[in-house]
Motif scaffolding. Structure first.
Motif, short mmCIF file in Angstrom:
data_model
loop_
_atom_site.label_atom_id
_atom_site.label_comp_id
_atom_site.label_asym_id
_atom_site.label_seq_id
_atom_site.Cartn_x
_atom_site.Cartn_y
_atom_site.Cartn_z
N GLU A 216 0.82 -1.21 0.00
CA GLU A 216 0.00 0.00 0.00
C GLU A 216 0.85 1.26 0.00
OE1 GLU A 216 -3.83 1.79 2.49
OE2 GLU A 216 -2.90 -0.13 3.07
N TRP A 217 2.06 1.20 0.62
CA TRP A 217 2.95 2.36 0.67
C TRP A 217 3.34 2.82 -0.74
CZ3 TRP A 217 3.46 -2.10 3.44
CH2 TRP A 217 3.20 -2.00 4.81
N PHE A 218 3.27 1.89 -1.71
CA PHE A 218 3.68 2.19 -3.08
C PHE A 218 2.50 2.16 -4.05
CE2 PHE A 218 6.94 -0.41 -0.89
CZ PHE A 218 7.84 0.59 -0.62
N SER A 219 1.27 2.06 -3.52
CA SER A 219 0.08 1.96 -4.38
C SER A 219 0.31 0.93 -5.48
CB SER A 219 -0.27 3.33 -4.99
OG SER A 219 -0.56 4.27 -3.99
N SER A 220 0.86 -0.20 -5.11
CA SER A 220 1.33 -1.17 -6.10
C SER A 220 0.21 -1.71 -6.98
CB SER A 220 2.05 -2.33 -5.40
OG SER A 220 3.18 -1.86 -4.69
N ALA A 221 -0.98 -1.93 -6.41
CA ALA A 221 -2.10 -2.43 -7.21
C ALA A 221 -2.51 -1.42 -8.26
CB ALA A 221 -3.28 -2.77 -6.30
N LEU A 251 -1.64 -10.91 -1.37
CA LEU A 251 -2.65 -11.95 -1.54
C LEU A 251 -3.99 -11.35 -2.00
CD1 LEU A 251 -1.85 -14.16 1.58
CD2 LEU A 251 -1.31 -14.65 -0.82
N ARG A 252 -4.37 -10.20 -1.45
CA ARG A 252 -5.62 -9.54 -1.89
C ARG A 252 -5.49 -9.06 -3.33
NH1 ARG A 252 -5.12 -7.56 3.34
NH2 ARG A 252 -4.21 -5.60 2.62
N TYR A 253 -4.31 -8.55 -3.66
CA TYR A 253 -4.08 -8.10 -5.04
C TYR A 253 -4.23 -9.28 -6.01
CZ TYR A 253 -1.21 -7.55 -9.20
OH TYR A 253 -0.76 -7.59 -10.48
N MET A 254 -3.60 -10.41 -5.69
CA MET A 254 -3.67 -11.56 -6.58
C MET A 254 -5.10 -12.07 -6.72
SD MET A 254 -0.69 -12.02 -7.83
CE MET A 254 -0.89 -13.63 -8.59
N LYS A 255 -5.87 -12.00 -5.64
CA LYS A 255 -7.26 -12.46 -5.67
C LYS A 255 -8.12 -11.57 -6.56
CE LYS A 255 -11.18 -13.49 -2.65
NZ LYS A 255 -11.66 -13.53 -1.23
N ASN A 256 -7.86 -10.26 -6.52
CA ASN A 256 -8.69 -9.29 -7.25
C ASN A 256 -8.06 -8.81 -8.55
OD1 ASN A 256 -10.61 -9.28 -5.10
ND2 ASN A 256 -9.27 -7.90 -3.95
N ARG A 257 -6.98 -9.42 -8.94
CA ARG A 257 -6.24 -8.96 -10.12
C ARG A 257 -7.11 -9.00 -11.37
NH1 ARG A 257 -0.31 -11.39 -11.77
NH2 ARG A 257 0.10 -10.01 -13.57
N GLY A 258 -7.14 -7.87 -12.09
CA GLY A 258 -7.97 -7.79 -13.28
C GLY A 258 -7.40 -8.55 -14.46
N ALA A 259 -8.26 -8.85 -15.41
CA ALA A 259 -7.84 -9.63 -16.57
C ALA A 259 -6.84 -8.87 -17.43
CB ALA A 259 -9.07 -10.01 -17.40
N GLU A 260 -6.90 -7.53 -17.42
CA GLU A 260 -5.99 -6.74 -18.25
C GLU A 260 -4.63 -6.50 -17.60
OE1 GLU A 260 -7.86 -3.14 -19.39
OE2 GLU A 260 -9.24 -4.10 -20.79
#
Length: 389
Positions: A216-221, A251-260
């Protein structure tokens, strides 16, 4: 080249992340190469790779962090081992000086000071919590950290900006020495294909690299969400500095990762000695910070942004968050600052249109602002002066 007078230098760093503190690691390696004997007391855990030093003048004393309830607390064992190191140095009857680095070690400086006779250098890894703006109310640990810095012979900080902020927050702050957060080692100028080989990418692929943390510190998503919008031939790669596979944000990012989202992860950290070649195989560096989480630490980043120093050393133009203390990237025409992650693709296109000039300016910017040799020499003189008194 060795120094005229060899010292024993004891370095205390409580947190298990020494490999992620480039300027401290650089200082240790440089002093060892100059003929000084360095004793490094730190800790380790399973998430962060341990620091390694090839020079025999560096002796590591690494304590595993407590993993069972019945074990003696890590901090208690740290103090006991520190006491042993200081007593051993006294018996050796060699000039000895002490560097206390980071919040954890600084918090026990009263104990260390009594053991060592009260003289030490405070290596300030992060802005002390006492610098937090109102309405933050300092805790006891914050006041202990501030007192440790105040009572030091001198504080070692990243740049003049850090010194000004810390001096304004700590009454009677000591003199300071600067040391940009530059990583050890040199880049030989050959880009290579280390990342391509590691990630099985075609050699002609141009890599936009975000090296370091993912969170979150880097707004990576948010950054990852623009990966499919990069110019043709580019791929976004996140190379991580530690094990993030169990981290909640990842883990949350990988779960919600968009198709694009077609970003790629380099999940195996490398030793600092290999990082120059790995980073050098990228085409452009990305340094993204979330001011809402990092607050003044982001706005006043300056020469603490180790990944930026790494990129510049390897000749990578830099795309970074638009923060006042990073304006030097545009002043040197070594990179582009943008306001949102959505602007990253356009910034990359701008760099691509004049890539050779941006690359040359990246090397020049590193030599102008980040190259640490003169800072290291001044620190060595200060350490020697105190040790010989």
């Amino acid at each position: 080249m060795t120094s005229p007078t060899g010292l024993d230098v004891i370095v205390l760093h409580r947190e298990p992340i020494l490999d992620r503190v480039p300027n401290l690691k650089h200082l240790i390696e440089w002093l060892a190469a100059r003929g000084h004997r360095i004793h490094v007391l730190t800790t380790r855990n399973r998430i962060f790779p341990p620091a390694h030093f090839s020079n025999p003048n560096v002796e590591m004393h690494v304590l595993p962090e407590r993993s069972r309830r019945w074990e003696l607390p890590t901090l208690s064992r740290f103090v006991l081992r520190c006491s042993e190191l200081i007593r051993s140095a006294r018996r050796a009857d060699r000039p000895t000086t002490l560097i206390i680095a980071g919040r954890g070690a600084l918090s026990i400086s009263p104990i260390v000071s009594v053991l060592h006779g009260g003289r030490y250098f405070a290596h300030v890894v992060e802005y002390p919590a006492i610098c937090e703006p109102a309405p933050y109310r300092p805790k006891l640990s914050d006041r202990l950290e501030a007192r440790a810095i105040r009572n030091s012979v001198a504080m070692i900080v990243h740049d003049d900006l850090h010194a000004r902020v810390i001096t304004a927050a700590i009454e009677n702050a000591p003199n300071y020495l600067t040391l940009p957060n530059a990583s050890p080692g040199a880049f030989d100028g050959e880009s290579g294909y280390q990342l391509h080989t590691r990630l099985q990418l075609p050699p002609l692929t141009k890599i936009l690299l975000h090296s370091g943390g993912f969170g979150e510190w880097f707004s990576s998503a948010d950054v990852a969400s623009v990966s499919s919008k990069l110019p043709d031939g580019y791929r976004l790669v996140f190379h991580v500095s530690h094990d993030i596979t169990g981290d909640g944000y990842y883990l949350r990012y990988m779960k919600n990762r968009g198709a694009e989202d077609n970003s790629i992860f380099s999940l195996n950290p490398v030793d600092g000695q290999l990082l120059n070649r790995l980073v050098g195989s990228a085409h452009v560096g990305l340094a993204w910070y979330n001011p809402n989480r990092l607050s003044f630490r982001a706005r006043m980043m300056g020469l603490a942004a180790g990944k930026i120093g790494q990129y510049l050393k390897c000749g990578l133009p830099v795309i970074a968050s638009r923060l006042p203390s990073l304006r030097y990237l545009e002043d040197h025409q070594a990179g582009v600052l943008v306001d949102s992650a959505a602007e990253i693709p356009d910034a990359l296109s701008n760099i691509e249109r004049d890539y050779a000039r941006y690359r040359d300016n990246a090397f020049r910017c590193y030599q102008s602002l980040w190259e640490p040799t003169q800072c290291l020499l001044r620190i060595e003189r200060a350490l020697t002066t105190v040790a010989l008194r």
